[in-house]
Write an enzyme that holds these catalytic residues in place. Structure first.
Site, mmCIF file in Angstrom:
data_model
loop_
_atom_site.group_PDB
_atom_site.id
_atom_site.type_symbol
_atom_site.label_atom_id
_atom_site.label_comp_id
_atom_site.label_asym_id
_atom_site.label_seq_id
_atom_site.Cartn_x
_atom_site.Cartn_y
_atom_site.Cartn_z
ATOM 1 N N SER A 175 0.837 -1.201 0.000
ATOM 2 C CA SER A 175 0.000 0.000 0.000
ATOM 3 C C SER A 175 0.872 1.252 0.000
ATOM 4 O O SER A 175 1.690 1.447 -0.884
ATOM 5 C CB SER A 175 -0.962 -0.052 1.190
ATOM 6 O OG SER A 175 -1.976 0.914 1.048
ATOM 7 N N ASP A 309 -9.466 -3.840 -6.245
ATOM 8 C CA ASP A 309 -8.837 -3.025 -5.207
ATOM 9 C C ASP A 309 -9.344 -1.593 -5.330
ATOM 10 O O ASP A 309 -9.090 -0.923 -6.335
ATOM 11 C CB ASP A 309 -7.324 -3.068 -5.377
ATOM 12 C CG ASP A 309 -6.576 -2.440 -4.204
ATOM 13 O OD1 ASP A 309 -7.191 -1.644 -3.459
ATOM 14 O OD2 ASP A 309 -5.384 -2.739 -4.034
ATOM 15 N N HIS A 338 -6.961 -5.993 -0.755
ATOM 16 C CA HIS A 338 -5.910 -5.017 -0.478
ATOM 17 C C HIS A 338 -5.350 -5.218 0.929
ATOM 18 O O HIS A 338 -4.138 -5.249 1.122
ATOM 19 C CB HIS A 338 -6.482 -3.598 -0.622
ATOM 20 C CG HIS A 338 -5.473 -2.519 -0.435
ATOM 21 N ND1 HIS A 338 -4.790 -1.934 -1.482
ATOM 22 C CD2 HIS A 338 -5.007 -1.892 0.694
ATOM 23 C CE1 HIS A 338 -3.966 -1.011 -1.024
ATOM 24 N NE2 HIS A 338 -4.071 -0.972 0.299
#
Length: 363
Positions: A175, A309, A338
Site C-alpha cells: 500500500s 482493489d 488489499h
C-alpha cells in the site's frame, strides 16, 4: 551457555550485548534528566554493576563461553564499527534449520500500510514494552515524523545507522509502503537494492480512487470528530474491546489472530490521531505517479495489483502496464484483498518467498 541449553554463536552474542548496552545507556540518560520519572530496562541493575555506572565504560574481561577463554568486551559492549559490518542473520531461520537464500548478505525490509505510532507528543519512537532492545533509530531531529515525509526519512535513517552500506537489500512494501519504497530509492540511490516488491501499490491518485473519494473528506476535514468516541471507547475493559474487534472482523473466513491484537491499538486516541493524520497526507500528496523513478529502477521492481482493489483499481494497473510494457507488473488472480494482512497473510508470505527465492537464484 551451551550447558544451559542456549545455542548462540559469538556473533549473535555480540549483537545482543550491544543492544543491552544501548538500552542501559538510554535508560541512564533518561534518569539523569531533572524532573523525569525513574525508568528502567531489562537487567538494568546487573548492567549498572558491570558497566560501573557509565555506559561508556569497558569492563576488563568477559569470559567467552564459545572459545573457552577470556576476552576484552569490545566485542559486545564497545561502540566500534565492527558491529556495523557484521552480516545480518535471521536467527529464527538458523534455529529451524531452514535453507537460506544464496548470498546471505541480503537484508529484507518490509514496509506496510501504517506503522503503529507512539504518542504524538513524544517526537521519537519508543523502545518495546519492558525496555528490552533499542529503538530503530534516533529520530528526534526529524521534522513531522508522523507525516509522510517523516516516515520516509525515518526508514532511510534506520538504514543509514543500522545497515552496512554494501549490504544488498530486498525491499517489500504494501500500500503506502510502496510509495515510501520508491521515494527511498529516489532519495538514496546509493542503496544496494536487488529487488523491490510492491504489493497493492498506492503510488498515484489516491484521492481519486474509489475508496479515496469516499474517505478524503473525512480524513482531511472531519477526522477530529472521531477522537471523542475513540477516547470514550478506550475506557472499556480489554475483553470488551476484543469482542468488538472480533465482531467487526466476523465476516473474514480465516481471520489472522495477529490482526485482532493489532486492531486493539485503534482504541487509543494517540494511535488513531497519528494514523488519520498520516492518511490525510497520503490523500493530498500521493497524486502523480513517479514514472521517472520507476523507469530508472524498472528492472528492480515487481508490481502486484488487485483485481477489485478500491485503493489502486485495475485501471491503474492497465495504465502502468501500458506505460512500462517491459516491467514486471502482475495482476492478482487469487482474489486477495488489499488488506491481505487480515486473512491471507500466510498465503501472501508464501507467494513472495517463492518470488524472492527464484529472483536470488538467478542473480
Amino acid at each position: 551457555m551451551k550447558d544451559r541449553g542456549h545455542n548462540r554463536d559469538p556473533k549473535q552474542c555480540r549483537v545482543k550485548l550491544k543492544e543491552l548496552r544501548q538500552a542501559y545507556q538510554k535508560t541512564r540518560e533518561a534518569n539523569s534528566r531533572s524532573g523525569s520519572e525513574p525508568q528502567t530496562c531489562r537487567f538494568y541493575d546487573e548492567l549498572h554493576a558491570i558497566l560501573g555506572g557509565s555506559a561508556t565504560t569497558t569492563p576488563a574481561v568477559l569470559f567467552d563461553s564459545f572459545n573457552g577463554d577470556g576476552g576484552n568486551t569490545e566485542a559486545g559492549f564497545g561502540d566500534e564499527e565492527d558491529d556495523d559490518e557484521e552480516e545480518v542473520v535471521d536467527s529464527s531461520q538458523q534455529a529451524s534449520g531452514e535453507t537460506s537464500f544464496p548470498d546471505s548478505q541480503e537484508l529484507f525490509l518490509t514496509l506496510d500500510l501504517e506503522p503503529v505510532p507512539p504518542e504524538p507528543t513524544q517526537g521519537c519512537l519508543l523502545d518495546p514494552a519492558g525496555g528490552e532492545g533499542t529503538s530503530d533509530t534516533d529520530i528526534k531531529e526529524l521534522e513531522d515524523v508522523f507525516g509522510l515525509h517523516g516516515q520516509i526519512e525515518h526508514k532511510l535513517d534506520f538504514l543509514r545507522k543500522n545497515v552496512p552500506k554494501d549490504m544488498k537489500l530486498v525491499l517489500i512494501g504494501h500500500s503506502i509502503g510502496c510509495y515510501i519504497t520508491l521515494e527511498m530509492m529516489k532519495r538514496a540511490s546509493e542503496l544496494q537494492v536487488l529487488r523491490s516488491v510492491l504489493l497493492f501499490p498506492t503510488i498515484e491518485r489516491m484521492a481519486q480512487s474509489p475508496q479515496g473519494k469516499l474517505l478524503t473528506p473525512v480524513l482531511c476535514k472531519l477526522r477530529y470528530i472521531l477522537y471523542m468516541p475513540v477516547y470514550l471507547l478506550s475506557f472499556l475493559p480489554e475483553r470488551v474491546k476484543t469482542s468488538m474487534v472480533r465482531f467487526v472482523l466476523r465476516g473474514l473466513k480465516c481471520p489472522d489472530e495477529a490482526s485482532i491484537v493489532t486492531s486493539l491499538n485503534l482504541f487509543s486516541v494517540d494511535c488513531v490521531a497519528n494514523v488519520l493524520y498520516m492518511a490525510s497526507q497520503e490523500m493530498m500528496k500521493v497524486v502523480e505517479r513517479d514514472s521517472t523513478t520507476i523507469k530508472q529502477n524498472l528492472k528492480k521492481l515487481i508490481f502486484y495489483y488487485g483485481v477489485a482493489d478500491n485503493w489502486c483499481p485495475q485501471q491503474y494497473f492497465e495504465e502502468i502496464k501500458m506505460d512500462f510494457p517491459d516491467g514486471d507488473i502482475r495482476l492478482c488472480e487469487k482474489g486477495i484483498r488489499h488488506a491481505f494482512v487480515l486473512d491471507a497473510s500466510r498465503e501472501m508470505a508464501a507467494m513472495i518467498t517463492d518470488w524472492v527465492q527464484d529472483i536470488l537464484t538467478r542473480l
